[in-house]
Design an enzyme around this catalytic site. Structure first.
Site, PDB file in Angstrom:
ATOM      1  N   ASP A  28     -14.327   1.862  10.573  1.00  0.00           N
ATOM      2  CA  ASP A  28     -14.634   1.997   9.145  1.00  0.00           C
ATOM      3  C   ASP A  28     -15.021   0.639   8.557  1.00  0.00           C
ATOM      4  O   ASP A  28     -14.472   0.206   7.537  1.00  0.00           O
ATOM      5  CB  ASP A  28     -13.441   2.595   8.386  1.00  0.00           C
ATOM      6  CG  ASP A  28     -13.831   3.135   7.010  1.00  0.00           C
ATOM      7  OD1 ASP A  28     -15.045   3.331   6.778  1.00  0.00           O
ATOM      8  OD2 ASP A  28     -12.948   3.348   6.173  1.00  0.00           O
ATOM      9  N   LYS A  59       0.855  -1.196   0.000  1.00  0.00           N
ATOM     10  CA  LYS A  59       0.000   0.000   0.000  1.00  0.00           C
ATOM     11  C   LYS A  59       0.885   1.237   0.000  1.00  0.00           C
ATOM     12  O   LYS A  59       1.633   1.488   0.936  1.00  0.00           O
ATOM     13  CB  LYS A  59      -0.900  -0.005   1.234  1.00  0.00           C
ATOM     14  CG  LYS A  59      -1.839   1.202   1.315  1.00  0.00           C
ATOM     15  CD  LYS A  59      -2.711   1.093   2.567  1.00  0.00           C
ATOM     16  CE  LYS A  59      -3.640   2.275   2.715  1.00  0.00           C
ATOM     17  NZ  LYS A  59      -4.461   2.174   3.942  1.00  0.00           N
TER      18      LYS A  59
END
Length: 691
Positions: free
Chosen positions: A485, A388
């Site tokens: 989230d 990432k």
């Protein structure tokens, strides 16, 4: 040489070359203005804007500097110690073309500790000395009655302060602190300093814009406080003059009319070259030319090697700066107290990850989101990973990135994506995860295909795995963790379609006695807890609400936000609750759920989702309770499948037995009935397959 038209190029015995100068228009700008003080004999040049006496100006090929007389700072006045003296502060060179050179030494005289700080109060250098007033001949390198250390980089500002050593407390003595050039070999420093007011200090000067393209090269000065543009200029071989003047370099007079070239010999007494025309014939000139070319080639090779070494050192410094800016110190602070987290978090180098991702090739992109881009890569040991690459370059936002590393390093659960490490020495930070091969739950729900349909049993299993992971985070971890989230795009699926919860960038650890977090509202619309949105207080029940939306997605196959629904039912959660209340639930369910699921199980699952979506957080179940209920539903569904399979297999055995008792081999048709359907089959082929 001075600027053409400026007659005065000396002040006393000191040469004043351009870009410095005396008189209007004879210097580059006001910073390089020199005033010649005739109140001394011989006259002394003064650097006007800084009000410093100039001792010499160096303009050789590599060193561009001014030696000045700099004050020696002391806490004494007329031999008496000023106990309340404030820190001694130097002149601020910010905005000027000057820097305090790294070739200077920090010198402290007296029995004390001396510290040098930058404008941000960060300690840049320091030294300490011990007391033995019977010794006066040792240099400061010995640390007796004085101390010395070399600066590590150029500075545009510094301040000095001293503290008495343990042996001097209670009996203060005069102390001195200053920057000086080449004091490491000076003996009797203590005696010299007590009688002096100034010490020689080296100041580098910079030229921020190009003067002559033929004679100047970019030589930017890199420091941790910023980069300073600078052009280093020098005349070429067999040229003389001032490279900082336009067309200031000219061929030396001795070589101006040489037919076969010019030669030179270094004169050690004058520190210059003596040039003369070559008297060799043309062939010898050719040999000389080849020799010079070979020498230049060697010089080029040497220069290239030197460039590589310098470039490598610069890269190391840049990587260290990135490591610090990307939160490396914060990460070390966070994980230093957790041995397991420290061992699990590997610090990868940028070279490793560039090689693994083929220099972050666009073809390796797995997905892109608000916080970064994820690339597929392969490490040297053959492991497939997901890298990432964060979009964050704002240092104020780095807390989310470091938080994700710390959170994941503390978790050990089969349904939570595993972190392998990170890289902080690049411009933007990088995270390395285990590679999850089958995309996200969002893609599986909303991009279904006939080759691999999402069955009712799979939906139950995925819901159970995700709820189990969240229950683990809320109640089984040593420190409870709120994900903050939860959504179907943050639930990944491995090669066996097992769920893995991911993206812990906004997650938070809390103490056991805490009931909520008060934070700026963050999350994804459609999944965001309305109670959290109104109060800014995030609780474990806020995760439960978000998970409830995921349950409704699994039931209905619809997206969390849809413009095709009526405005009051644009949110899937609202649409689901109204359908449940108005007894039209089965109108919005996914067709495969209705076909494969038992009505009682579907209703139990739907009511559980409705409880998770209760607007009052206190009335929502805990994730542990949710996990238990989903597990019960799944066990009920599995028992139903086992019973049905058992009935069908019993029918098959009966039909095969009847077939074996028949007198002929004609085809027999059998039928088995359960409470929902009739199953008919051709017994003879089944018998052959069984045999």
């Amino acid at each position: 040489m001075a600027k053409p038209g400026c007659e005065q190029d000396h002040c006393g015995d000191i040469l004043i070359p351009y870009p410095f100068g005396m008189g209007k228009s004879c210097y580059k700008d006001e910073w390089f203005s020199i005033s010649c003080s005739h109140s001394f004999d011989p006259p002394k040049p003064i650097l006007s804007k800084l009000n410093l006496e100039v001792l010499s100006i160096e303009m050789d090929r590599f060193q561009k500097s001014v030696m000045v007389n700099s004050p020696i700072y002391s806490n004494c006045e007329n031999g008496e110690v000023e106990v309340t003296s404030s820190p001694w502060q130097s002149r601020d060179l910010w905005g000027s073309p000057f820097l305090y050179s790294l070739h200077n030494d920090l010198v402290g005289v007296g029995c004390h500790n001396v510290l040098l700080r930058d404008r941000n109060e960060e300690i840049m250098a320091g030294c300490a000395s011990t007391c033995d007033k019977s010794i006066t001949t040792k240099g400061c390198l010995y640390g007796i009655n004085c101390c010395l250390t070399r600066l590590q980089e150029d500075l545009d500002f510094y301040s000095l302060s001293t503290t008495a050593s343990s042996s001097e407390r209670g009996d203060p003595d005069c102390t001195y602190a200053f920057l000086a050039y080449n004091y490491n070999n000076v003996s009797n420093v203590t005696t010299i300093v007590r009688d002096a007011k100034y010490a020689p200090l080296l100041i580098s000067w910079l030229i921020p814009e190009q003067v002559d393209p033929q004679n100047c090269v970019d030589d930017t000065v890199y420091t941790s406080r910023g980069n300073y543009p600078n052009y280093r200029c020098a005349c070429n071989w067999a040229e003389e003059g001032n490279p900082y003047l336009a067309h200031g370099c000219q061929v030396v007079r001795e070589c101006a009319n040489c037919r076969w070239g010019c030669d030179g010999r270094y004169n050690s007494s004058t520190y210059k070259y003596d040039f003369y025309c070559s008297t060799k014939n043309k062939s010898k000139a050719l040999i000389l030319g080849c020799s010079i070319s070979g020498g230049l080639l060697l010089l080029l090779i040497f220069s290239f090697g030197l460039y590589k070494v310098v470039r490598k050192q610069l890269d190391i410094r840049v990587k260290k700066r990135f490591f610090k800016r990307n939160g490396g110190l914060l990460l070390q602070q966070q994980i230093s107290s957790d041995k397991i987290a420290f061992e699990k978090t590997k610090i990868f180098t940028s070279d490793e990850l560039e090689k693994a991702t083929d220099n972050f090739n666009k073809n390796r992109i797995l997905g892109q989101g608000g916080q970064g881009t994820v690339y597929k890569g392969m490490l040297n040991d053959g492991r497939i990973v997901a890298v990432k690459k964060s979009k964050i370059v704002d240092e104020n936002q780095l807390e989310h990135f470091i938080n994700e590393i710390v959170i994941l390093s503390q978790i050990n659960h089969r349904n939570v994506v595993g972190i392998l490490g990170c890289c902080l020495e690049t411009e933007v930070p990088l995270l390395v995860y285990e590679f999850i091969s089958n995309g996200t739950l969002f893609q599986l729900i909303h991009d279904q295909n006939s080759e691999f349909p999402l069955s009712w049993e799979m939906r139950l299993r995925i819901a159970l795995e995700v709820s189990g992971a969240l229950s683990y985070l809320h109640s089984a971890c040593s420190i409870p963790i709120y994900h903050r989230d939860i959504k179907s795009t943050n639930i990944l699926l491995d090669d066996k379609y097992k769920a893995k919860v991911s993206d812990f960038g906004t997650s938070r650890s809390i103490s056991i006695d805490q009931t909520h977090l008060t934070t700026i509202v963050q999350g994804t619309f459609g999944y965001l807890d309305p109670e959290y949105f109104q109060s800014s207080q995030f609780t474990e029940k806020s995760d439960v609400y978000s998970f409830g939306v995921v349950l409704v997605e699994l039931l209905t196959g619809q997206k969390p936000i849809s413009s095709t629904r009526s405005p009051e039912e644009k949110s899937l959660a609202t649409h689901f609750i109204l359908s449940l209340q108005e007894s039209r639930l089965f109108d919005i369910l996914d067709a495969r759920v209705v076909k494969e699921g038992r009505k009682e199980d579907i209703m139990t699952f739907a009511k559980l989702a409705g409880r998770c979506l209760n607007l009052n957080g206190r009335k929502r179940p805990t994730m542990k309770e949710v996990t238990t209920e989903i597990d019960n539903i799944r066990v009920s569904a599995l028992h139903l499948n086992v019973d049905q399979n058992f009935q069908e297999n019993a029918c098959v055995v009966t039909e095969i037995t009847e077939f074996l008792d028949m007198d002929d081999t004609s085809t027999s048709r059998g039928s088995c009935l359960d409470d929902t359907k009739e199953s008919s089959f051709d017994v003879q082929p089944l018998l052959f397959n069984t045999l």
